[in-house]
Scaffold this active site. Structure first.
Site, short mmCIF file in Angstrom:
data_model
loop_
_atom_site.label_atom_id
_atom_site.label_comp_id
_atom_site.label_asym_id
_atom_site.label_seq_id
_atom_site.Cartn_x
_atom_site.Cartn_y
_atom_site.Cartn_z
CG ASP A 177 8.93 4.54 -11.21
OD1 ASP A 177 9.60 3.49 -11.16
OD2 ASP A 177 7.73 4.57 -11.55
CB SER A 179 -0.96 -0.07 1.20
OG SER A 179 -1.95 0.91 1.13
CE LYS A 235 -5.29 -1.98 0.24
NZ LYS A 235 -5.31 -0.51 0.18
#
Length: 420
Positions: A324, A313, A338
Site C-alpha cells: 500500500d 497474519s 487472517k
C-alpha cells in the site's frame, strides 16, 4: 440550623447504611466463589472487557457465565472444560483457553525454540477441519513432505474432529526422537499416512544470501519463516550485512510464513519504510489505532515480496503495509486471510487465554480477513521441496528476479513517491 444539619446527616447516613446492607446482599455470593469458579469468572471478565465482538456472537454473555458456574467444578479438568465450552459459544477458533503446559509452550514458541514436529496449524473457520498453515522450514514435518493447506484428520489414530487447536498441538508435541503418525488429506490426492520423528526446532527466523540476476545485479535474498521475538533484530542484521556486500535490490520471501507477534511485523515494516502508516487496528468500540514508520529505512533499494496461501497474519500486515505504501511489489499467490489480532492473558493458576481483541486494516483500509492480499503479479506453482526454494525450479522466485531486472526504476520511483 445545627440540628437540621445533624438530622440530614443522620438521614443520609442511614440511607448509606441501608445501601451498604443491600449491596452486601448483592455481592455476598461472589465472595463465596470457589477457586474453580473464580477462574471461570476471571476468563469471563477478560472476554467481557476486551473481545472484539460486543454482541458475543449474538448471545447473552452474562447468561453464559451463569450457566458455566452452575456446573459441578470440582477439579481443574472440569473447570477447564467449562471454560472451553464457554469460549466455544463465541464461534471464534482464535479465542481459546491454554492449560499451563500449552501456555508455556506458546511462550517458548514466540521466544524462539520448541520441541515437536514443527507445524503451524489452524482450524479452518468454514470447515472446522484442522489445517496446516505451514511447516517450519527445516523441521521434521517439512522434511516429511507436509504442505500448507493439508488437513490433519488423525494424530496417532485419534480423530482431530473434536479436538481444540491446542489439544491437537499438545498431541503432536513429545520427546525428541519419538515417532508420530499423522493421517493427512490433500486436495486431489486423498488421504495419506505420514510418519514424523519429533525433534528440537530452533526458530532462527531469517535466511539471508547474496544472489546475482542474469544481468549481474546483486540481489539480497531474505527468507523470513516467522515473526518471533528475534525476527526484527535478525532481519536488520541481515539487511545491513547485504548492504555492505553491495546488494542493489531485494527479495523478501514470506511464503509459508504463518505470522507471530504483531509488534515484530510492525518493527520489520519500519526497517523498509521512511514514513507512512503501517497498519490500522479497530477494536469493538470502532476506535482506530495506527502504527507509523518514522525512518530512516535501512535501504531504499527496489524490493519484491514473495507470498502464497501459507503467508498469514503478521506476514500479511507486513506485505500489505509495503504494498500500500508503494514500497514493494508482491509476487505469488493470494495470502491466507487472517485479519484478526489476539492478545494473550496469563490467568491466576498459570494457564493462559488468547482473545481476539481487534481486527486490522492495511494502510489503504483493506480488511483482508478471509480474503487475503492479492499480489501485483499472480504466479501459481506446484509445491516445491525445501531444497528447490529460490532456485531455477522456483517459478515465483524467478518471476521476482525478472521483475527486479525489468522494473527496478519503476519500483524506485514508486518508493520515492511513497516517501515524499
Amino acid at each position: 440550623m445545627g440540628f437540621m444539619h445533624k438530622q440530614t446527616f443522620r438521614f443520609g447516613f442511614s440511607l448509606l447504611m441501608a445501601f451498604c446492607l443491600a449491596l452486601g446482599v448483592l455481592i455476598q455470593p461472589a465472595a463465596a466463589l470457589t477457586q474453580e469458579q473464580k477462574l471461570v469468572s476471571e476468563v469471563w471478565r477478560i472476554v467481557n472487557r476486551s473481545y472484539l465482538d460486543g454482541t458475543f456472537n449474538d448471545q447473552n454473555w452474562a447468561a453464559v457465565r451463569q450457566k458455566a458456574l452452575q456446573k459441578p467444578l470440582n477439579n481443574s479438568k472440569a473447570t477447564y472444560g467449562a471454560i472451553q465450552e464457554m469460549l466455544k459459544s463465541l464461534d471464534d477458533p482464535f479465542t481459546r483457553f491454554l492449560d499451563p503446559e500449552q501456555y508455556r509452550s506458546l511462550q517458548v514458541n514466540t521466544s524462539g525454540e520448541l520441541t515437536g514436529v514443527g507445524l503451524q496449524i489452524a482450524l479452518n473457520p468454514q470447515t472446522g477441519k484442522l489445517e496446516v498453515v505451514s511447516p517450519i522450514a527445516g523441521s521434521p514435518a517439512d522434511k516429511a513432505g507436509i504442505r500448507p493447506r493439508d488437513r490433519i484428520l488423525k494424530i496417532e489414530g485419534v480423530s482431530t474432529q473434536n479436538l481444540t487447536l491446542d489439544e491437537a498441538a499438545a498431541r503432536m508435541r513429545g520427546p525428541i526422537g519419538s515417532l508420530i503418525t499423522l493421517l493427512i488429506e490433500r486436495d486431489g490426492e486423498g488421504e495419506t499416512e505420514i510418519r514424523v520423528v519429533r525433534d528440537r526446532i530452533t526458530l532462527n527466523p531469517v535466511v539471508a544470501d547474496l544472489r546475482f540476476s542474469p544481468q549481474g545485479t546483486p540481489i539480497g535474498y531474505l527468507r523470513l519463516t516467522q515473526f518471533n521475538a528475534n525476527a526484527s533484530m535478525e532481519l536488520a542484521h541481515a539487511i545491513s550485512s547485504l548492504e555492505k556486500k553491495g546488494a542493489a535490490a531485494y527479495i523478501l520471501d514470506l511464503r509459508n510464513n504463518p505470522g507471530g507477534l504483531l509488534q515484530s511485523g510492525i518493527e520489520i515494516a519500519r526497517l523498509w519504510l521512511d514514513s507512512g502508516t503501517i497498519v490500522y487496528t479497530v477494536n469493538r468500540q470502532g476506535i482506530q489505532g495506527s502504527f507509523e514508520a518514522f525512518g530512516p529505512a535501512l535501504t531504499d533499494d527496489p524490493l519484491v515480496i514473495l507470498v502464497n496461501q501459507g503467508t498469514a497474519s503478521a506476514s500479511e500486515i507486513l506485505a500489505g503495509a509495503l504494498q500500500d505504501n508503494g514500497r514493494a511489489k508482491l509476487v505469488g499467490e493470494t495470502t491466507f486471510g487472517k485479519g484478526l489480532i489476539q492478545s494473550l492473558f496469563e490467568l491466576s493458576d498459570g494457564s493462559g487465554l488468547a482473545v481476539t481483541i481487534a481486527k486490522y486494516e492495511t494502510p489503504n483500509h483493506r480488511d483482508i480477513n478471509k480474503l487475503g492480499i492479492k499480489p501485483d503479479q499472480v504466479i501459481t506453482q506446484e509445491p516445491i521441496t525445501r531444497e528447490q526454494i529460490a532456485t531455477e525450479a522456483d517459478q515465483q522466485y524467478q518471476a521476482a528476479v525478472e521483475l527486479l531486472a525489468k522494473n527496478s526504476s519503476e519500483i524506485s520511483h514508486s518508493t520515492d513517491r511513497a516517501n515524499s
